[in-house]
Design a protein around this motif. Sequence first.
Motif, PDB file in Angstrom:
ATOM      1  N   SER A  23      14.320  77.061 -19.629  1.00  0.00           N
ATOM      2  CA  SER A  23      15.515  76.480 -20.237  1.00  0.00           C
ATOM      3  C   SER A  23      15.754  77.062 -21.629  1.00  0.00           C
ATOM      4  O   SER A  23      15.158  76.587 -22.607  1.00  0.00           O
ATOM      5  CB  SER A  23      15.368  74.954 -20.332  1.00  0.00           C
ATOM      6  N   PRO A  24      16.616  78.068 -21.735  1.00  0.00           N
ATOM      7  CA  PRO A  24      16.920  78.625 -23.058  1.00  0.00           C
ATOM      8  C   PRO A  24      17.427  77.551 -24.032  1.00  0.00           C
ATOM      9  O   PRO A  24      17.166  77.620 -25.226  1.00  0.00           O
ATOM     10  CB  PRO A  24      17.992  79.664 -22.782  1.00  0.00           C
ATOM     11  N   ARG A  25      18.115  76.545 -23.522  1.00  0.00           N
ATOM     12  CA  ARG A  25      18.614  75.468 -24.373  1.00  0.00           C
ATOM     13  C   ARG A  25      17.466  74.677 -24.992  1.00  0.00           C
ATOM     14  O   ARG A  25      17.466  74.398 -26.194  1.00  0.00           O
ATOM     15  CB  ARG A  25      19.529  74.548 -23.553  1.00  0.00           C
ATOM     16  N   LEU A  26      16.458  74.320 -24.181  1.00  0.00           N
ATOM     17  CA  LEU A  26      15.307  73.587 -24.714  1.00  0.00           C
ATOM     18  C   LEU A  26      14.477  74.463 -25.659  1.00  0.00           C
ATOM     19  O   LEU A  26      13.970  73.980 -26.672  1.00  0.00           O
ATOM     20  CB  LEU A  26      14.432  73.057 -23.580  1.00  0.00           C
ATOM     21  N   GLU A  27      14.351  75.734 -25.331  1.00  0.00           N
ATOM     22  CA  GLU A  27      13.627  76.641 -26.226  1.00  0.00           C
ATOM     23  C   GLU A  27      14.335  76.716 -27.578  1.00  0.00           C
ATOM     24  O   GLU A  27      13.696  76.633 -28.637  1.00  0.00           O
ATOM     25  CB  GLU A  27      13.515  78.036 -25.618  1.00  0.00           C
ATOM     26  N   ALA A  28      15.664  76.870 -27.560  1.00  0.00           N
ATOM     27  CA  ALA A  28      16.435  76.938 -28.809  1.00  0.00           C
ATOM     28  C   ALA A  28      16.316  75.631 -29.591  1.00  0.00           C
ATOM     29  O   ALA A  28      16.181  75.652 -30.820  1.00  0.00           O
ATOM     30  CB  ALA A  28      17.897  77.251 -28.502  1.00  0.00           C
ATOM     31  N   TRP A  29      16.340  74.505 -28.892  1.00  0.00           N
ATOM     32  CA  TRP A  29      16.179  73.215 -29.566  1.00  0.00           C
ATOM     33  C   TRP A  29      14.817  73.144 -30.256  1.00  0.00           C
ATOM     34  O   TRP A  29      14.717  72.738 -31.423  1.00  0.00           O
ATOM     35  CB  TRP A  29      16.312  72.064 -28.563  1.00  0.00           C
ATOM     36  N   LEU A  30      13.758  73.540 -29.536  1.00  0.00           N
ATOM     37  CA  LEU A  30      12.407  73.476 -30.089  1.00  0.00           C
ATOM     38  C   LEU A  30      12.263  74.409 -31.286  1.00  0.00           C
ATOM     39  O   LEU A  30      11.728  74.028 -32.324  1.00  0.00           O
ATOM     40  CB  LEU A  30      11.381  73.817 -29.001  1.00  0.00           C
ATOM     41  N   LEU A  31      12.782  75.630 -31.170  1.00  0.00           N
ATOM     42  CA  LEU A  31      12.693  76.581 -32.277  1.00  0.00           C
ATOM     43  C   LEU A  31      13.514  76.142 -33.481  1.00  0.00           C
ATOM     44  O   LEU A  31      13.155  76.428 -34.623  1.00  0.00           O
ATOM     45  CB  LEU A  31      13.147  77.968 -31.822  1.00  0.00           C
ATOM     46  N   GLY A  32      14.608  75.445 -33.241  1.00  0.00           N
ATOM     47  CA  GLY A  32      15.470  74.995 -34.322  1.00  0.00           C
ATOM     48  C   GLY A  32      15.079  73.657 -34.913  1.00  0.00           C
ATOM     49  O   GLY A  32      15.647  73.233 -35.921  1.00  0.00           O
ATOM     50  N   HIS A  33      14.116  72.970 -34.315  1.00  0.00           N
ATOM     51  CA  HIS A  33      13.695  71.659 -34.807  1.00  0.00           C
ATOM     52  C   HIS A  33      13.100  71.818 -36.210  1.00  0.00           C
ATOM     53  O   HIS A  33      12.283  72.699 -36.452  1.00  0.00           O
ATOM     54  CB  HIS A  33      12.662  71.048 -33.857  1.00  0.00           C
ATOM     55  N   PRO A  34      13.515  70.949 -37.155  1.00  0.00           N
ATOM     56  CA  PRO A  34      13.063  71.117 -38.538  1.00  0.00           C
ATOM     57  C   PRO A  34      11.556  70.945 -38.745  1.00  0.00           C
ATOM     58  O   PRO A  34      10.987  71.545 -39.652  1.00  0.00           O
ATOM     59  CB  PRO A  34      13.839  70.046 -39.308  1.00  0.00           C
ATOM     60  N   ARG A  35      10.889  70.159 -37.918  1.00  0.00           N
ATOM     61  CA  ARG A  35       9.448  69.944 -38.074  1.00  0.00           C
ATOM     62  C   ARG A  35       8.618  70.758 -37.088  1.00  0.00           C
ATOM     63  O   ARG A  35       7.554  71.265 -37.434  1.00  0.00           O
ATOM     64  CB  ARG A  35       9.111  68.461 -37.871  1.00  0.00           C
ATOM     65  N   LEU A  36       9.085  70.854 -35.853  1.00  0.00           N
ATOM     66  CA  LEU A  36       8.297  71.518 -34.813  1.00  0.00           C
ATOM     67  C   LEU A  36       8.541  73.021 -34.751  1.00  0.00           C
ATOM     68  O   LEU A  36       7.673  73.779 -34.318  1.00  0.00           O
ATOM     69  CB  LEU A  36       8.606  70.885 -33.451  1.00  0.00           C
TER      70      LEU A  36
END
Length: 128
Positions: free
Chosen positions: A43-56
């Motif tokens: 899921s490129p969307r979930l990967e982008a969310w995880l990479l963009g998360h301010p803490r994670l």
Amino acid sequence: MVRVLWMAAGGLALLLGVVGIVLPLLPTTPFLLLAAFCFARSSPRLEAWLLGHPRLGPPIRDWRVEGAISPRAKTLAMIAIAATFGLSLALQLPARVLWIQAATLGAVTLFILTRPNPGRGAKPGSGP
């Protein structure tokens, strides 16, 4: 079907990584790296969310870009390693178990401490 398995593995790794934030002996960053790896395949969307998360996201980005581990993460890892070995000593585990654990934890310590600190965009030669 394979995509669903990658996504499930990513979700489990993310869950374990988040739990590791509050449980000191459960490593957070390796599980977050695994989650990003799995999400990149599902899921490129979930990967982008995880990479963009301010803490994670920052530890994952640091590792991907520079193979770097932050000084804070190194310190926490050393505390967890010392606590693990100290608990093993306190529990009086058999000597052969302690030797195997010491060798393994020593190798992990060496690996962690030899990783660079993240540059955070600093210019080469501008400081430590």
